[in-house]
Write a protein that holds these residues in place. Sequence first.
Motif, mmCIF file in Angstrom:
data_model
loop_
_atom_site.group_PDB
_atom_site.id
_atom_site.type_symbol
_atom_site.label_atom_id
_atom_site.label_comp_id
_atom_site.label_asym_id
_atom_site.label_seq_id
_atom_site.Cartn_x
_atom_site.Cartn_y
_atom_site.Cartn_z
ATOM 1 N N LEU A 182 0.800 -1.144 0.151
ATOM 2 C CA LEU A 182 0.095 0.027 -0.031
ATOM 3 C C LEU A 182 0.816 1.249 0.076
ATOM 4 C CD1 LEU A 182 -2.838 -1.048 2.486
ATOM 5 C CD2 LEU A 182 -2.900 -0.890 0.035
ATOM 6 N N TYR A 241 0.686 3.993 -2.945
ATOM 7 C CA TYR A 241 0.438 5.230 -2.467
ATOM 8 C C TYR A 241 1.718 6.234 -2.901
ATOM 9 C CZ TYR A 241 -0.401 9.528 0.448
ATOM 10 O OH TYR A 241 -0.731 10.826 0.675
ATOM 11 N N SER A 242 2.731 5.774 -2.691
ATOM 12 C CA SER A 242 4.009 6.525 -3.453
ATOM 13 C C SER A 242 4.014 6.870 -4.761
ATOM 14 C CB SER A 242 5.583 6.185 -2.858
ATOM 15 O OG SER A 242 5.444 6.055 -1.564
ATOM 16 N N SER A 277 -2.948 14.126 -2.715
ATOM 17 C CA SER A 277 -2.855 13.464 -1.734
ATOM 18 C C SER A 277 -4.170 12.356 -1.415
ATOM 19 C CB SER A 277 -2.454 14.167 -0.279
ATOM 20 O OG SER A 277 -1.288 14.571 -0.542
ATOM 21 N N GLY A 300 -4.480 9.720 -4.008
ATOM 22 C CA GLY A 300 -3.781 8.580 -3.451
ATOM 23 C C GLY A 300 -4.479 7.734 -2.272
ATOM 24 N N THR A 301 -5.359 8.556 -1.514
ATOM 25 C CA THR A 301 -5.826 7.913 -0.300
ATOM 26 C C THR A 301 -6.846 7.094 -0.782
ATOM 27 O OG1 THR A 301 -5.084 9.839 1.054
ATOM 28 C CG2 THR A 301 -6.667 8.320 1.773
ATOM 29 N N VAL A 331 -5.769 3.709 -2.373
ATOM 30 C CA VAL A 331 -5.348 3.149 -1.160
ATOM 31 C C VAL A 331 -6.484 2.372 -0.445
ATOM 32 C CG1 VAL A 331 -3.976 2.596 0.804
ATOM 33 C CG2 VAL A 331 -3.061 3.810 -1.063
#
Length: 679
Positions: free
Chosen positions: A289, A293-294, A313, A316-317, A320
Amino acid sequence: MRQNLLNVSRNLAILFIFAAAVLFVMNLPILYLELQQTCETCTMTIKIKDELSSIGWNSNGYGLYLLLLSLSFTLGTVVLGGLILKKRPNDPMALLVSVTFSMVGLTLTIADPFYIAFPTLIFLAKGVSFIATMLFGVMICYFPNFRTSPRWCHFLALALFFVEIIRNFYSAELETLFWTDILHQTEWLILLAMGVTQIYRYRRLSTTSQKQQTKLPVFAFLIAVLLIIVSVQFPNNNLWGNFLSQTLYFTAISLIPISFFLAIIRYRLWAIDPLINRTILYVILTAVLLGIYSGVIFVLSSAFQVESSTFISLIGTIIVAVLVQPLHKKLHMIINRLMYGDRQDPYAALVRLGNRLEATSSPELVLDAIVTSVRDALKLPYVSLVWPSGEIASESGTPIQESKRIDILYQGERVAELCFEFRDKEEEWVKADRQIIKDLTRQAGAAIHAVRLTQELQRSRGNLVTAREDERRRLRRDLHDGLGPEIAAFSFRVEAARNLLKNNPDQANEILLALQKEIRNAVDLIRRLVHNLRPPVLDEYGLGEAVAELVRANRRVDLDIKLEIPFPLPILNAAVEVAAYRIVQEGLANVIRHAHASKVSIMLIHEEQKLIVTIEDDGVGLPPIRKPGVGLNSMRERAEELRGIFIIGGCAEGGTSIRVEIPNQNGGKCDVVITGSTC
C-alpha cells in the motif's frame, strides 16, 4: 565428567556476570551525564533540546527516558537470564543463554566515555564486552543444541572471534588500516549471517521438536531486524525522529531475549503460527500500500507539475482505500496457501488432485500424484499409501514420529490406507483437516482401486505366461524323455524284424509282438499327456460324471466315498471345470494318503453364480502346527487364480473339511444330478 564441566562453567558464568554487573553500576553515572550533554554529535542535539523547550518539556526528562530504556533492557535481560538458569539448572544451552543475555544487557552501554573515565579498567571492560559478544554469536549459531548446526557456523564463530579481537584490543594500532565503521559493520554482518543459520537449520536440519523450539526465536530475529532497519530510517537530529528511533531500537533488541526465554521455558504452550501469519500479512500489505500510494503521488505530481497538493494526496488515499480490502483478501489467501496448504480452500485441493491424476500416464505416477496432493494440501512432512497387505505403495517425505492412519474406501471396500504426520507432534487434528482428507480420499479411492486392478491384471498376465511356459516345458520334457525315445526305438525294432523275416520268422514274430506291446504303452502315454492337459471325460460327460468316475476309480474296501450333487449343474466355464476336477482329485489323494479316514463326503453345488466344492472326512484331522504341502498349495492356487476362495479347517466331529468357492458367470443347460450316491 559432564556434571563437573557444567559446574565449572556455572562458576565461570557467575564470575563473568559479577564483573559485568560491577562495570554496569560504575557506568550508570557516566551514561546519565552523557545523555544530558548537548552537542551536534551527542544523543541530545541542540535541535532536540530546542524542540523539547518549545513543547514545554525538560531535556533532563528526555535524557532520563533514554536512560530508563537502557535500564529496562538491562534489568529485563538479567531477570530473564536468572529465570532461565533457575528453571533449567542442568541444561548447558540454558546456561549459555542465561549468561549471554545477562552479560549483553550489562555491557551494552559501556563505550568510550567509560574508557576515558576509568582508563585502568579498559582492558577488563573490553575483555568482558568481548566475552559477551562471542557468547551471543555462539548462542545464535548453536541454539537449541550443540549438535544440529551447519558446519559453516564454525567459520562464522572464528570470523567473529578475529573481528572482536581487532575491534576491542587492536583498533588503535590498526586505525590507519581498518576503519572503526568497517569493523562495526563487519561485526553486524557476521551476527546477521549467524541469525540466517537459524533459519537454515529450521528449514533443513531441525527435527519437529527443534522446529517448534526455534520457531519463535527465528520469528523474533526477523522482526527485530525489520524494526532496526525501520528505526535507522528516522532522522536522529530532531525530537520525534530520535524518540521513535531509540524506542524502536530497544524494542527490537528486547524481542530476542524474550523469544529465547519462551523457547527454552514455555515453547510448547505458544501457537506461534497464527502470529507469524498475521505479521507477514500486514507487513507485506503495508509495504504494498505504501508503494502504491507513493507511486500514485509520484505519477500525479509529475503529470500536474506540482510538488505537493491536497487533491493529489486525496486521490492517493482513495486508491489505497479501494485496494486495501481486495489486496488483504488476496495476500491472506496466498500466505495461507504457503503456510497451511489448502485447508481454507478444499475445492482447490480437489481440482489440483484431479489435474494431477489426469496428467499421469502410469499406475505408479497415479499413486505418487495422490500422495503429493495430500501432502501439499495440508503442508504435511510425510504422507504414504499402504496396501491392505502392509506394503508401502507410495510415500512422500521422511517419517519422523508416529503416523496417523485413515482407511481409503471404494464402494465399501478398503482399498488402501493413508498414513500421514503433522508438522508438530502437538498439532491438533482439527475438523477442517478431517474434511479435506475425507474429500481427497473419497476422490482418490476410485483411482487407487483402478491402480490395484491394473496391477492385479499385470500379475495375472505374468502368472499366465509363467504357467504357460511351465506347461510347455513339462510337455517338452515328457515328449522328449518319454514318448520320443520309444518312437525312435520302433524304427530299430521294425528294421530288425524285417531283416529276420526270411531267415528266422519266429524271432521276427517275437520282435513284432514286443513292438506291439510297446506301441500300446506309447498310446497310453499319449493318453496320459492329453489327460493331464484336460481330462477328456470333462468334455464327454461334464463335471458331475467326471467326478463320479474319479470317485469310482479311487474306491477302496476300507474307505466309503459319498458324492452328492443335490441340484443340476449348469454348463460351467472350461477353467472352472478343470479347477474343480483337479481340486477333488487332489483332495481325494490327500485323504487316501494322509487322513486315515473311513468316510469321505464330496459335494458339488452351484448357487449365486458360483460353484461350491466341499470335501469332508473323518480322519485324523489337521496337526496343531502345519506347513501346507504342494497338494494344498496347488488346490489354493487353482481356486484363487479364478478369483475363488479356498478354506480348510477341522470338522466338529473330527477330521478335515475343505470348502472351495469358484465364481462361474456362465449359465446354461443342466449337466447331471447325483443325489446321495455311494461309490
